[in-house]
Design an enzyme around this catalytic site. Structure first.
Site, PDB file in Angstrom:
ATOM      1  N   HIS A 427      12.634  -6.719  21.423  1.00  0.00           N
ATOM      2  CA  HIS A 427      11.785  -7.083  22.563  1.00  0.00           C
ATOM      3  C   HIS A 427      11.831  -8.577  22.840  1.00  0.00           C
ATOM      4  O   HIS A 427      12.158  -9.395  21.974  1.00  0.00           O
ATOM      5  CB  HIS A 427      10.352  -6.584  22.360  1.00  0.00           C
ATOM      6  CG  HIS A 427       9.513  -7.369  21.401  1.00  0.00           C
ATOM      7  ND1 HIS A 427       8.626  -8.343  21.819  1.00  0.00           N
ATOM      8  CD2 HIS A 427       9.384  -7.303  20.058  1.00  0.00           C
ATOM      9  CE1 HIS A 427       7.983  -8.825  20.776  1.00  0.00           C
ATOM     10  NE2 HIS A 427       8.436  -8.227  19.691  1.00  0.00           N
ATOM     11  N   GLU A 474       6.639  -4.987  24.605  1.00  0.00           N
ATOM     12  CA  GLU A 474       6.442  -4.400  23.275  1.00  0.00           C
ATOM     13  C   GLU A 474       5.070  -4.733  22.734  1.00  0.00           C
ATOM     14  O   GLU A 474       4.419  -3.899  22.089  1.00  0.00           O
ATOM     15  CB  GLU A 474       7.539  -4.921  22.332  1.00  0.00           C
ATOM     16  CG  GLU A 474       7.555  -4.265  20.954  1.00  0.00           C
ATOM     17  CD  GLU A 474       6.731  -5.001  19.905  1.00  0.00           C
ATOM     18  OE1 GLU A 474       6.648  -4.525  18.758  1.00  0.00           O
ATOM     19  OE2 GLU A 474       6.132  -6.060  20.233  1.00  0.00           O
ATOM     20  N   HIS A 614       0.867 -14.241  16.734  1.00  0.00           N
ATOM     21  CA  HIS A 614       0.338 -14.106  18.091  1.00  0.00           C
ATOM     22  C   HIS A 614      -0.567 -15.269  18.499  1.00  0.00           C
ATOM     23  O   HIS A 614      -1.433 -15.121  19.363  1.00  0.00           O
ATOM     24  CB  HIS A 614      -0.417 -12.787  18.246  1.00  0.00           C
ATOM     25  CG  HIS A 614       0.449 -11.586  18.023  1.00  0.00           C
ATOM     26  ND1 HIS A 614      -0.074 -10.327  17.856  1.00  0.00           N
ATOM     27  CD2 HIS A 614       1.796 -11.450  17.915  1.00  0.00           C
ATOM     28  CE1 HIS A 614       0.916  -9.458  17.667  1.00  0.00           C
ATOM     29  NE2 HIS A 614       2.058 -10.132  17.704  1.00  0.00           N
TER      30      HIS A 614
END
Length: 856
Positions: A427, A474, A614
Site C-alpha cells: 500500500h 489500506e 501512525h
C-alpha cells in the site's frame, strides 16, 4: 509379330517421365504435406506460450537449443545470470531517494497528495517498463470497460495483451475525515477543568514532523460521530479478558468512558467493539511507555527527537473498523465499490465514538484515577483494571463521511504463459508521512521494479505474467486491495499463482517473515541467498536473530513488552515461518480467494528506538536516525522479494510445497486437541478421527503430486535436450520445407538436425510434456483454493466474508490468526460441541475433495 523372350507383346511400355511431369504427379502429395505442415505450425502457434514458458524455465544448459521459441532468451542470460543482474540493481542510495520523495508530505488516502503520489508511481512504472506516457493519464473508473480489460486482457484467450502496461483503477469507497475532536475533564458544575491538546508538538528538531504537525487531525478512521459525557474507567488493553475481569469485579460500563492502552495483541476496533457491547459511551486509546520496554525517560533515555524514547505528544491514529468481520469499503461488502454501486449500511464499524490520545493526555486521565501510569509494571496495571473516577469526561468526535475516490496503481508484464500470474503489491497511503509504514515498502517495490526493468531491457521476458500493485486506503481497513480482489475475484482465482506483499519494509533491526505454508520453504531458501544488510559473511536469514543497537542492562526486563512489540505486527520470526495475520493487503487474496501469500519486514526489538506508529514522527528523520539509517534493510527486502518473484516466475514447476502445508495441518489439529483437553467439561465427546484421517489422505495425495511433478519436470528436460536449434516459429516452417523436400525426393538445403527419429521432430512429445507440467502446476495453484468453502451455507459464523476454512482472523483477536477457526470458535467462544462436530465433518469433506482433485 515375333515375341521376345520374357516380354508381354500386349503390354504398353510408357516412356520415362520428364522431371516436370514427375513433379506434377507429386503435387497431391505436396499439397497434403503442406497442409500437414500448416497444421503443425498452427499447433506451434497455439501452444507457443506454453512451449516458450517451460523451455526457458528449464534452461540449465546451452541457450541455443531452443532459440526457435518466440521471444525467449534474446538476451542470452542464463537463470543464474538473470538473478545476479537483478540483485545488482536495488541499492540503498536510490531507496533513500525514493523514501525522501514519498515521505516529504502527508498522503492520507483519497487526498490530493495521495493522487499526486499515485501519478508519480504510475510514471515510474511506465519508465521502467518502457511505456510511452500518453497525454491523458490512464485513470480508469472501476467497473469501466477500460478498467476491466486492463486486468482481464492480460489472460484473454483470443486477444491477450502482448505489451507491458500501466494504469490506475479508481474505486469509490465511503471513508471519513476528522472534523472536530475534543477531550475534556469537567467540573461538577459542567465547566471545563482540563482541555486536552489533541495535537502533536511537531518538535523542530524533526523538520518533516514540524512542517506536517497540523496536516492530519488526530482521529480514528471509521469512528462514529458523537458528543458524550461519562465517568472514566480504566480497562488495561481492552481485550475480552480485560472486560471479563471488569465484569467479574461488578463493574457497570453503561455510559462510561473507557481508557485503554494500545497493543495487547488485539485489533484496534475490537477494543471499541467490546466496550460498545457492554454499553460504554466512548473509548480513548493511548500508547503507554510501559509497552516500550526499557527505552523510557525513567531509565534515562530522552524522548524523540532528542533520543530513542517515545515522544510523549505522539498519537497513534488508525482505523477502528472491524476488519475481522469484513475488510474494504463498509458499504459494499463482498462486491466492488464502483461509482454507481448500490450502498448498504456498513456493519463493520463502531456505533460509539473513540479517540486516539497521547501519553501526555493519558497522564492527566490516569491522575484522575489515581494511577501513576509510568511507574506501574504490567502485573500491577492488571490489578488496577476497572479503576474508575468520579470526574466527568467529555469526548467529542465529529467526522465527515462520504464517498471518496482512491487510486490503485497497477502495472503488468505479460509472460509467455498468459494463464499464470504472479502478483506483487503493497500500500501507498499513510496516516501522515509514514516513512516506515508504508514508504519503506514503497521504496522496496520501486527497487524491485527497477531490477525487473533492467532485465526487460536486457531482452528478458517473464515466463509467467507479473502484475505490480500500489494499493490505496489500506490504513482505512485494507480498502484498495479488497475492492480490487472483490472486483476481479474470478480472474484472480483462475490465474494468480501467489501474492507477495510489501507493507513496511523497515522499522527496526530484526528480520521476520510470514507466509502460507506452501511458500515457507521458498522464502527461507531465498533468504539464505541474500547477503545480510549490515554484517558481512551473514545472510538475510541470519538477521532473524538480530538485536537493536541500543544496549540495555537486562533484556529479560523487557520480556512481556517484547511479546507486545512483535505481536503488534504478528511477525515473530521462527525457523518455519508463521502464518500471516489479517493486518495487511494479502487478506483478500489469501483468506477470501485462496491465493498463497507472503510478507516480510525488519521490525523493532527491545534494543531498538521506539517506533511512533501512525504519528507525525514516523518520518524520514526518524528512519535515518533509528529505523533504517543507511536504507540497507529496505534494499535487502527488495532483493529478497524480487528473488522470490523471479523464482515464482521462471521455475518449470511452481515452487509451492503442498506436502509441508498438509503436515502443518496435523500440527493445527494437535493444537486444537490441546484446547479441547483443557475444556473437557463439555467437549469430552468431540471426535476428531474423521478429520485426522482426511488430513492424512490429503498428505498422501500431496506426496503423490510431489512424485508426479518431479517426473513431469524430468521428462520435460529430457525432451528439451532433443529439441532442434531453430530460430523462432519460422524455424519450424523451415523444418517443414525440408521435410517436404525429402518426401518429394529432393535434397534438403540444410543438413539433418538431431531428431530422435529421422524426419520426425520431438515437438509433439515436447508439447505433451509441457502440458503435463502445466497440469501439475495447475494442481499446485489450486491447492490453497481447496481450503475455500464454496457454499455460503457453511460460512464462518459472524465472519461470512472470510472463506478460508484453515485460517481466519479471530472473532475477538482481529490481527491474530485462528487456525481451524470454525471448529475453534465453536468450542472456545460459542461452547457448542454440536456445532463443533458439524464443522469437523464439513472440513473433513472439504479436505477429502481437495485430496481427490490432487489425484486426478
Amino acid at each position: 509379330m515375333s515375341k521376345g523372350k520374357g516380354k508381354n507383346p500386349y503390354q504398353y511400355n510408357s516412356p520415362p517421365l520428364s522431371p516436370a511431369r514427375r513433379f506434377q504427379a507429386r503435387l497431391p502429395i505436396l499439397g497434403l504435406v503442406f497442409l500437414t505442415c500448416l497444421f503443425c505450425f498452427r499447433v506451434i502457434h497455439v501452444h507457443r506460450e506454453d512451449v516458450a514458458f517451460y523451455s526457458e524455465a528449464a534452461n540449465y544448459g546451452e541457450w541455443g537449443t531452443f532459440e526457435f521459441l518466440e521471444g525467449v532468451q534474446k538476451s542470452g542470460l542464463s537463470k543464474e545470470e538473470r538473478e545476479r543482474l537483478f540483485l545488482s540493481i536495488p541499492n540503498a542510495r536510490h531507496a533513500r531517494m525514493i523514501a525522501k520523495r514519498y515521505s516529504a508530505n502527508a498522503h492520507l488516502a483519497g487526498s490530493k497528495q495521495d493522487r499526486d503520489d499515485a501519478l508519480l508511481i504510475l510514471k515510474h512504472f511506465q519508465t521502467e517498463l518502457g511505456i510511452r506516457p500518453s497525454e491523458v493519464a490512464p485513470i480508469f473508473p472501476a467497473g469501466s470497460k477500460k478498467s476491466q480489460s486492463a486486468t482481464r486482457g492480460l489472460t484473454s484467450k483470443w486477444f491477450p495483451s502482448r505489451q507491458s502496461s500501466a494504469w490506475i483503477d479508481e474505486y469509490y469507497p465511503v471513508m471519513d475525515r476528522g472534523v472536530e475532536q475534543r477531550l475534556q475533564i469537567l467540573q461538577d458544575d459542567g465547566s471545563v477543568k482540563w482541555n486536552a491538546e489533541l495535537a502533536e508538538d511537531g518538535d523542530p528538531d524533526d523538520g518533516t514532523a514540524h512542517r506536517n504537525r497540523d496536516a492530519v487531525p488526530t482521529w480514528h478512521g471509521a469512528s462514529a460521530n458523537g458528543d458524550v459525557q461519562g465517568k472514566l474507567v480504566y480497562a488495561n488493553y481492552g481485550t475480552p479478558a480485560d472486560y471479563e475481569e471488569l465484569l467479574s469485579k461488578g463493574a457497570n460500563l453503561t455510559g462510561k468512558i473507557i481508557l485503554t492502552r494500545y497493543y495487547g495483541g488485539i485489533l484496534r476496533g475490537l477494543k471499541v467493539k467490546g466496550a460498545e457491547e457492554l454499553g460504554a459511551a466512548a473509548v480513548l486509546m493511548y500508547n503507554d511507555p510501559r509497552d516500550d520496554g526499557f527505552l523510557t525517560p525513567e531509565n534515562g533515555f530522552k524522548p524523540y527527537p532528542a533520543g530513542p524514547a517515545r515522544n510523549p505528544t505522539s498519537i497513534q491514529r488508525g482505523t477502528v473498523a472491524y476488519a475481522n468481520i469484513y475488510p474494504g469499503d463498509p458499504t459494499t461488502p463482498g462486491y466492488p465499490a464502483y461509482p454507481d454501486a448500490e450502498r448498504l449500511e456498513g456493519t463493520n464499524s463502531p456505533f460509539i465514538p473513540s479517540l486516539p490520545i497521547s501519553w501526555n493526555n493519558a497522564q492527566h486521565l490516569l491522575a484522575e484515577l489515581s494511577l501513576g501510569g509510568a511507574e506501574l509494571d504490567l502485573d500491577e496495571a492488571r490489578k488496577l483494571n476497572g479503576r474508575s473516577s468520579n470526574a466527568t469526561v467529555r469526548v467529542v468526535n465529529r467526522v465527515e463521511e462520504k464517498v471518496m475516490p482512491i487510486w490503485n496503481v497497477m502495472a503488468a508484464i505479460p509472460g509467455h504463459v498468459r494463464n499464470e500470474v504472479v502478483l506483487v503489491g503493497g500500500h501507498r497511503d499513510a496516516w501522515v508521512m509514514g516513512a516506515s509504514d508504508p514508504v519503506s515498502g514503497t521504496a522496496s517495490i520501486h527497487e524491485i521494479m527497477r531490477g525487473v526493468g533492467v532485465l526487460l531491457k536486457a531482452g528478458w521476458k517473464p515466463l509467467r505474467t507479473i502484475v505490480f500493485a500500489s494499493w490505496d486506503a489500506e490504513e482505512y481497513g485494507l480498502i484498495g486491495s479488497t475492492e480490487y480482489g472483490e472486483d476481479f475475484a474470478d480472474w484472480l482465482k483462475e490465474h494468480v499463482v501467489a501474492y507477495l506483499n510489501v507493507d513496511d519494509s523497515a522499522g527496526g533491526s530484526r528480520w521476520g517473515a510470514t507466509a502460507t505454508p506452501s511458500l515457507a520453504h521458498l522464502a527461507i531458501d531465498t533468504a539464505k541467498e541474500i547477503p545480510h544488510p549490515t554484517t558481512p559473511g551473514k545472510t538475510l536469514f541470519d538477521a532473524r536473530n538480530d538485536d537493536g543497537p541500543i544496549p540495555i542492562p537486562n533484556a529479560t526486563l523487557c520480556h512481556a513488552t517484547t511479546e507486545n512489540i512483535r505481536r503488534g505486527k504478528g511477525r515473530t520470526p521462527l525457523s518455519l515461518l508463521p502464518l500471516p495475520n489479517s493486518g495487511s493487503d494479502y487478506t483478500v487474496f489469501w483468506e477470501h480467494i485462496g491465493i498463497p501469500s507472503f510478507e516480510e519486514a525488519f521490525d523493532r526489538t527491545p534494543q531498538d528506538a521506539v517506533f511512533h506508529s501512525h504519528s507525525i514522527y514516523d518520518s524520514l528523520e526518524w528512519m535515518e536516525r533509528y529505523g533504517d539509517p543507511e536504507f540497507h534493510r529496505t534494499t535487502a527486502v527488495a532483493k529478497h522479494v524480487g528473488l522470490m518473484l523471479l523464482r515464482l516466475t521462471d521455475s518449470v514447476i511452481l515452487p509451492l510445497n503442498t506436502t509441508h502445508y498438509s503436515l502443518e495441518l496435523h500440527d493445527y489439529l494437535d493444537e486444537l486437541e490441546e484446547i479441547v483437553a483443557a475444556t473437557t467439561a463439555f467437549t469430552k465427546d468431540l471426535d476428531f478421527s474423521f478429520l485426522r484421517e482426511s488430513i492424512s489422505y490429503l498428505t498422501n495425495a500431496s506426496r503423490a503430486l510431489d512424485a508426479e511433478k518431479a517426473q513431469a519436470e524430468e521428462e520435460f528436460n529430457k525432451l528439451l535436450d532433443r529439441m532442434p536449434s531453430l530460430q523462432s516459429a519460422s524455424g519450424f516452417i523451415q523444418w517443414g520445407l525440408n521435410f517436404t523436400k525429402r518426401v518429394l525426393g529432393l535434397r534438403p538445403d540444410t543438413p539433418e538436425t538431431h531428431y530422435s527419429i529421422p524426419g520426425i521432430p520431438p515437438i509433439f512429445e515436447f508439447i505433451k510434456a509441457a502440458k503435463r507440467v502445466g497440469r501439475a502446476n495447475r494442481k499446485l495453484m489450486q491447492f490453497e483454493r481447496g481450503f475455500i468453502m464454496p457454499f455460503d451455507f457453511f460460512a464462518l459464523k459472524g465472519q461470512e466474508w472470510f472463506k478460508h476454512r484453515i485460517v481466519a482472523p479471530g472473532r475477538w483477536l482481529g490481527y491474530g490468526v485462528t487456525k481451524l477457526p470454525a471448529i475453534n470458535q465453536a468450542i472456545v467462544l460459542d461452547k457448542n460441541v454440536t456445532q463443533a462436530q458439524e464443522e469437523v465433518a464439513y472440513l473433513g469433506m472439504l479436505l477429502n475433495k481437495l485430496a481427490s482433485d490432487l489425484r486426478e
